[in-house]
Design an enzyme around this catalytic site. Sequence first.
Site, PDB file in Angstrom:
ATOM      1  N   CYS A  58       6.729  -0.474   6.382  1.00  0.00           N
ATOM      2  CA  CYS A  58       6.271   0.765   5.737  1.00  0.00           C
ATOM      3  C   CYS A  58       7.349   1.208   4.763  1.00  0.00           C
ATOM      4  O   CYS A  58       8.535   1.141   5.086  1.00  0.00           O
ATOM      5  CB  CYS A  58       6.043   1.842   6.802  1.00  0.00           C
ATOM      6  SG  CYS A  58       5.553   3.439   6.106  1.00  0.00           S
ATOM      7  N   HIS A 116      -1.440   7.060   7.934  1.00  0.00           N
ATOM      8  CA  HIS A 116      -0.605   8.019   7.200  1.00  0.00           C
ATOM      9  C   HIS A 116      -1.335   9.351   6.992  1.00  0.00           C
ATOM     10  O   HIS A 116      -0.723  10.411   6.984  1.00  0.00           O
ATOM     11  CB  HIS A 116      -0.227   7.459   5.821  1.00  0.00           C
ATOM     12  CG  HIS A 116       1.021   6.618   5.841  1.00  0.00           C
ATOM     13  ND1 HIS A 116       2.240   7.112   6.211  1.00  0.00           N
ATOM     14  CD2 HIS A 116       1.227   5.320   5.519  1.00  0.00           C
ATOM     15  CE1 HIS A 116       3.151   6.149   6.122  1.00  0.00           C
ATOM     16  NE2 HIS A 116       2.564   5.046   5.714  1.00  0.00           N
ATOM     17  N   GLY A 152       0.840  -1.191   0.000  1.00  0.00           N
ATOM     18  CA  GLY A 152       0.000   0.000   0.000  1.00  0.00           C
ATOM     19  C   GLY A 152       0.868   1.231   0.000  1.00  0.00           C
ATOM     20  O   GLY A 152       2.060   1.157   0.313  1.00  0.00           O
TER      21      GLY A 152
HETATM   22 NI    NI Z   1       3.389   3.190   5.438  1.00  0.00          NI
END
Ligand code: NI
Length: 177
Positions: A96, A142, A46
């Site tokens: 991430c 985020h 993502g």
């Molecule tokens: Ni992230």
Amino acid sequence: MAVRPILKFPDPLLRQETVKVTEITDDIRSLVQDLADTMFAANGAGIAAVQVGAPERIYLVDAAVAGGHEEDPPVVFINPEIAWLSDETETKDEGCLSFPAIFVPIKRSLRARVRAMDLKGQVFEMEGEGLFARALQHEGDHLTGRLLIDFVGPLKKELIKRKLKRDALEAQDSDRP
Ligand code: NI
């Protein structure tokens, strides 16, 4: 195809205030295309717009992670909002793209439902479980400037900061002629 540089922690733009998308313009469409290219190039599950420095409330989740076929385009979530989270949770290591090679155990709801707008301006809801639910919660974070490092204690925080600083310095060195 335009792969944009992914901002790495501690870039302050990762904490910038995000803005609601009011109209699907050509700029938004090209931002979404670049996000898809960037996520694909980085092999991410993502990506949020804020990770390439854009303040719009948009994130993408890989089609396979979202329960579709691998070759499908990523699912685009514009102005996403969590509609429901299960009480049942699961703790798993999470990564991430803004924290390369760092994994942090994070407790998340096992299932999540999100309401968002697609690229045609249509509102839709999607419910996910496991990795998909985790991605929805991670990418949603985020948009409020919440990052992996906010989930760890002070000692691990220092370790992560030091590692990313070292990685950045090494990258600088290898860029030199
Ligand atoms: Ni992230």
